[in-house]
Design an enzyme around this catalytic site. Structure first.
Site, mmCIF file in Angstrom:
data_model
loop_
_atom_site.group_PDB
_atom_site.id
_atom_site.type_symbol
_atom_site.label_atom_id
_atom_site.label_comp_id
_atom_site.label_asym_id
_atom_site.label_seq_id
_atom_site.Cartn_x
_atom_site.Cartn_y
_atom_site.Cartn_z
ATOM 1 N N GLY A 17 0.824 -1.214 0.000
ATOM 2 C CA GLY A 17 0.000 0.000 0.000
ATOM 3 C C GLY A 17 0.853 1.257 0.000
ATOM 4 N N ALA A 28 15.429 10.999 -0.672
ATOM 5 C CA ALA A 28 16.596 10.979 0.214
ATOM 6 C C ALA A 28 17.546 9.838 -0.146
ATOM 7 C CB ALA A 28 16.142 10.846 1.665
ATOM 8 N N ARG A 78 0.849 -5.000 -5.829
ATOM 9 C CA ARG A 78 0.974 -6.255 -5.081
ATOM 10 C C ARG A 78 1.607 -7.276 -6.028
ATOM 11 N NH1 ARG A 78 -0.600 -4.356 0.049
ATOM 12 N NH2 ARG A 78 -2.413 -3.025 -0.236
ATOM 13 N N ASP A 109 5.343 -5.228 6.298
ATOM 14 C CA ASP A 109 5.858 -6.556 6.629
ATOM 15 C C ASP A 109 5.951 -7.480 5.421
ATOM 16 O OD1 ASP A 109 6.369 -6.102 9.287
ATOM 17 O OD2 ASP A 109 4.447 -6.879 10.006
ATOM 18 N N THR A 131 3.994 2.414 5.885
ATOM 19 C CA THR A 131 2.607 1.963 5.959
ATOM 20 C C THR A 131 1.818 2.909 6.855
ATOM 21 O OG1 THR A 131 1.109 0.261 6.818
ATOM 22 C CG2 THR A 131 3.312 0.287 7.746
ATOM 23 N N ILE A 132 0.613 3.263 6.430
ATOM 24 C CA ILE A 132 -0.196 4.175 7.245
ATOM 25 C C ILE A 132 -0.741 3.492 8.494
ATOM 26 C CG2 ILE A 132 -0.859 5.569 5.236
ATOM 27 C CD1 ILE A 132 -3.697 4.274 5.509
ATOM 28 N N ASP A 133 -0.646 2.158 8.567
ATOM 29 C CA ASP A 133 -1.281 1.426 9.671
ATOM 30 C C ASP A 133 -0.481 1.403 10.970
ATOM 31 O OD1 ASP A 133 -3.495 0.827 8.154
ATOM 32 O OD2 ASP A 133 -2.761 -1.141 7.526
ATOM 33 N N ASP A 135 1.747 -0.616 11.920
ATOM 34 C CA ASP A 135 1.655 -1.978 12.447
ATOM 35 C C ASP A 135 2.936 -2.803 12.291
ATOM 36 O OD1 ASP A 135 1.522 -2.170 9.702
ATOM 37 O OD2 ASP A 135 -0.147 -3.589 9.666
ATOM 38 N N ARG A 168 -27.455 13.539 15.231
ATOM 39 C CA ARG A 168 -27.303 12.174 14.725
ATOM 40 C C ARG A 168 -26.284 11.374 15.514
ATOM 41 N NH1 ARG A 168 -26.436 13.912 8.585
ATOM 42 N NH2 ARG A 168 -28.583 13.813 7.852
ATOM 43 N N GLY A 176 -7.310 0.444 8.571
ATOM 44 C CA GLY A 176 -6.667 -0.383 9.588
ATOM 45 C C GLY A 176 -7.316 -1.754 9.614
ATOM 46 N N ARG A 177 -6.808 -2.641 8.724
ATOM 47 C CA ARG A 177 -7.442 -3.961 8.599
ATOM 48 C C ARG A 177 -7.209 -4.808 9.836
ATOM 49 N NH1 ARG A 177 -5.483 -5.459 3.809
ATOM 50 N NH2 ARG A 177 -7.118 -4.314 2.754
ATOM 51 N N GLY A 191 -12.417 12.966 20.183
ATOM 52 C CA GLY A 191 -13.343 12.868 21.302
ATOM 53 C C GLY A 191 -14.517 11.958 21.021
ATOM 54 N N GLU A 193 -17.214 8.917 21.189
ATOM 55 C CA GLU A 193 -17.910 8.269 22.308
ATOM 56 C C GLU A 193 -17.631 6.764 22.347
ATOM 57 O OE1 GLU A 193 -18.997 12.058 22.297
ATOM 58 O OE2 GLU A 193 -19.524 10.869 20.528
ATOM 59 N N HIS A 222 -25.151 14.404 19.972
ATOM 60 C CA HIS A 222 -24.606 13.578 18.882
ATOM 61 C C HIS A 222 -23.811 12.425 19.498
ATOM 62 C CE1 HIS A 222 -21.298 16.432 19.741
ATOM 63 N NE2 HIS A 222 -20.593 15.334 19.654
ATOM 64 N N ARG A 259 -4.886 7.519 2.407
ATOM 65 C CA ARG A 259 -3.580 7.164 1.832
ATOM 66 C C ARG A 259 -2.945 8.332 1.076
ATOM 67 N NH1 ARG A 259 -2.018 2.170 2.354
ATOM 68 N NH2 ARG A 259 -3.469 0.427 2.380
#
Length: 330
Positions: A17, A28, A78, A109, A131-133, A135, A168, A176-177, A191, A193, A222, A259
C-alpha cells in the site's frame, strides 16, 4: 566523497500500500546514494516491476519537487509471484542482470518478507517501514501514519459538525485492517464516544446501543463511533443502531483518502532520514536489515528479528481513550 564500498548500484522500490512520505524516502535515498558516488536506479511498480525489468536510472533532478507529493513516484503493486521461490529467484536474477548490488525496499511486513528472501539469495537489502497502519512491530514510527491520521482527524471533525446539527449518531470508518492505531488515535483526538478496534472489539453491539441511549438521556446531542476497517460493516451497523435507538444514524467510510495527500512535516523529515539511513547501511556493507525509529533514535534491526516481533496495542493508551470518552454525569 566517493565510496570505497563494493556496492556500486542501489535500486529503490516501493511495495504494498502507498503512504504519504514515500516520495521523501525515495528522494533521500537517491540523493544520499549519488552523494556517496553510487549509481541509483528506480524500480517501478514494486517487486512486480523488478521481475518485469521496469528499471530506470535516477538522477538528483528526477526527485526534485517530489517531497511534497503524496503517493509514490515509483508506483506500487501487489506481487503474488514474489511469495514463490521461482519469483524470488527471478527477482534476484534481475538485480544481478542490472548490476543492482543493493536494494532499498520501502513498504510493510509483506515487502520485508520479500527483502528477506532476496537477502538469502545474495542481494543486499534494507527495508524502510512505509505503511499508514503503524503496524510494524520493530518501530514506533512508520512512514505515512502521521499524515493519514491527520487526514482522518480533520474529516471526522467535519462529520461531527453535521452530526451535531442533525443530532445524529455517526459511524466513521477509518483504515486499519488488522491494526487499530488510526482508530485509536482518532478516537482520542476527535473525542469519540465509542472506538471499535480489531484488537479490542467484543462485537457486543447492545453495549454501544445502551451507551447511545444513556448519553442521549444525559443531553448529548450527537454520538461519534470510530470504527476500524478490520471490523467494517459500518453501513449495516448504522441501520441496526438506528432501528434499536430511534436515533438517525449515518455511516461514513473515509477509505483511500487516508492514503493520499501532501505529507506532514513529520512524515517528510522522518522518511528522509530513514531513506538516507538505508543507503548508508548498504554502503557500509550491511544487508538483511530494517530501519526503525525507537526511543527517539533511528536504528536498524535484522529482518528475521524484526519480522518475528509482535506489536501490541498500548494498553495505557486504550485505557485513557475509554476514560476520556465517558460522559460523566454533572
Amino acid at each position: 566523497m566517493a565510496t570505497t564500498s563494493k556496492v556500486k548500484t542501489i535500486g529503490v522500490l516501493t511495495s504494498g500500500g502507498d503512504a504519504p512520505g514515500m516520495n521523501a524516502a525515495i528522494r533521500a535515498a537517491v540523493r544520499r546514494g549519488l552523494q556517496q558516488g553510487v549509481q541509483m536506479k528506480g524500480i517501478l511498480k514494486g517487486y512486480d516491476g523488478l521481475m518485469n525489468e521496469e528499471i530506470i536510472d535516477m538522477t538528483a533532478r528526477d526527485v526534485s519537487d517530489t517531497i511534497e507529493r503524496g503517493g509514490t513516484i515509483l508506483y506500487t503493486a501487489r506481487c503474488a509471484e514474489m511469495r514463490t521461490p521461482e519469483g524470488q529467484k527471478r527477482a534476484a536474477e534481475t538485480c544481478r542482470k542490472y548490476g543492482i548490488d543493493g536494494l532499498v525496499v520501502i513498504g510493510g511486513d509483506g515487502s520485508f518478507a520479500g527483502a528477506q528472501k532476496l537477502a538469502a539469495l545474495g542481494i543486499n537489502t534494507v527495508g524502510v517501514p512505509g505503511t499508514i497502519d503503524l503496524d510494524i512491530a520493530c518501530t514506533e514510527y512508520t512512514i505515512g501514519f502521521d499524515t493519514a491520521v491527520n487526514t482522518a482527524m480533520e474529516a471526522i471533525d467535519k462529520v461531527r459538525d453535521t452530526s451535531t446539527s442533525h443530532e445524529r449518531c455517526s459511524i466513521i470508518e477509518v483504515m486499519g485492517r488488522n491494526a487499530g492505531y488510526i482508530a485509536l488515535w482518532c478516537g482520542i483526538a476527535n473525542g469519540a464516544e465509542d472506538i471499535l478496534l480489531p484488537e479490542k472489539y467484543d462485537y457486543d453491539e447492545q453495549k454501544i446501543i445502551n451507551n447511545i441511549i444513556e448519553n442521549r438521556k444525559k443531553g448529548k446531542k450527537h454520538h461519534i463511533i470510530i470504527n476500524a476497517e478490520g471490523i467494517g460493516h459500518s453501513t449495516s451497523m448504522a441501520r441496526r443502531i438506528e432501528a434499536a435507538t430511534g436515533i438517525e444514524t449515518r455511516a461514513t467510510i473515509l477509505g483511500h483518502m487516508q492514503r493520499g495527500g501532501s505529507p506532514t512535516c513529520k512524515d517528510r523529515v522522518y522518511a528522509s532520514i530513514m531513506g538516507a539511513y538505508a543507503v548508508d547501511l548498504l554502503i557500509e556493507g550491511k544487508s538483511d536489515r530494517v530501519v526503525a525509529y525507537r526511543n527517539g533514535e533511528y536504528v536498524d534491526y535484522d529482518i528475521d528479528e524484526a519480522l518475528a516481533m509482535k506489536k501490541q496495542l498500548p494498553e495505557y493508551q486504550w485505557e485513557i481513550a475509554k476514560a476520556l470518552s465517558y460522559n460523566y454525569s454533572k
